[in-house]
Design an enzyme around this catalytic site. Structure first.
Site, short mmCIF file in Angstrom:
data_model
loop_
_atom_site.label_atom_id
_atom_site.label_comp_id
_atom_site.label_asym_id
_atom_site.label_seq_id
_atom_site.Cartn_x
_atom_site.Cartn_y
_atom_site.Cartn_z
N VAL A 8 60.57 113.79 74.67
CA VAL A 8 59.41 112.93 74.43
C VAL A 8 59.90 111.73 73.64
O VAL A 8 60.95 111.77 73.00
CB VAL A 8 58.26 113.65 73.69
CG1 VAL A 8 57.66 114.75 74.57
CG2 VAL A 8 58.73 114.21 72.37
N SER A 9 59.12 110.66 73.68
CA SER A 9 59.56 109.41 73.06
C SER A 9 59.23 109.28 71.58
O SER A 9 59.90 108.57 70.86
CB SER A 9 58.94 108.22 73.81
OG SER A 9 59.36 108.24 75.15
N THR A 10 58.17 109.97 71.13
CA THR A 10 57.74 109.83 69.73
C THR A 10 57.37 111.19 69.15
O THR A 10 57.09 112.15 69.88
CB THR A 10 56.51 108.91 69.61
OG1 THR A 10 55.39 109.55 70.22
CG2 THR A 10 56.75 107.55 70.26
#
Length: 102
Positions: A8-10
Site C-alpha cells: 500500500v502507498s500510505t
C-alpha cells in the site's frame, strides 16, 4: 516456494484485502510494504533478489509491482528469464480471471 507481495502507498491504507487474497492461495511467505510506488521499494527489491528458478511470485494486482505498465512488463520479462512464475490474482479488466506468466 510461493512468495506473496503486498503493498500500500500510505499508512492510512490497509493491507488486509491483499493479505486475505494471498493467504487463500497458500503463500509460503508474504512480504509487505507500506511505500509509494514512486519511491524505492526496498522490500520488493529484496524479495526479487531472493527469487530462484521454480519459485512463484504472487500479487493481488499487477499495479502492486510496477510504477507503470512498462515497468511491470520489464519485471515480468526478467522473472520469465530467471524461471520465476508470476501470478496476478486480479486483472483490471476482469474480476474473476487469473493469469500466470512464466
Amino acid at each position: 516456494m510461493r512468495y506473496g507481495y503486498a503493498r500500500v502507498s500510505t499508512d492510512e491504507q490497509s493491507l488486509a484485502r491483499q493479505r486475505s487474497a494471498l493467504a487463500l492461495v497458500g503463500c509460503d511467505q508474504v512480504v509487505e510494504e507500506v511505500e509509494s510506488g514512486v519511491k524505492a521499494r526496498r522490500r520488493l527489491d529484496g524479495l526479487l533478489e531472493r527469487l530462484h528458478d521454480g519459485d512463484e511470485l504472487i500479487v493481488s494486482e499487477l499495479d502492486r509491482l510496477g510504477r507503470s505498465t512498462g515497468e511491470a512488463v520489464l519485471l515480468m520479462d526478467e522473472l520469465i528469464k530467471r524461471g520465476v512464475q508470476l501470478r496476478v490474482l486480479a486483472l483490471p479488466s476482469s474480476t474473476s480471471r487469473r493469469t500466470t506468466v512464466g
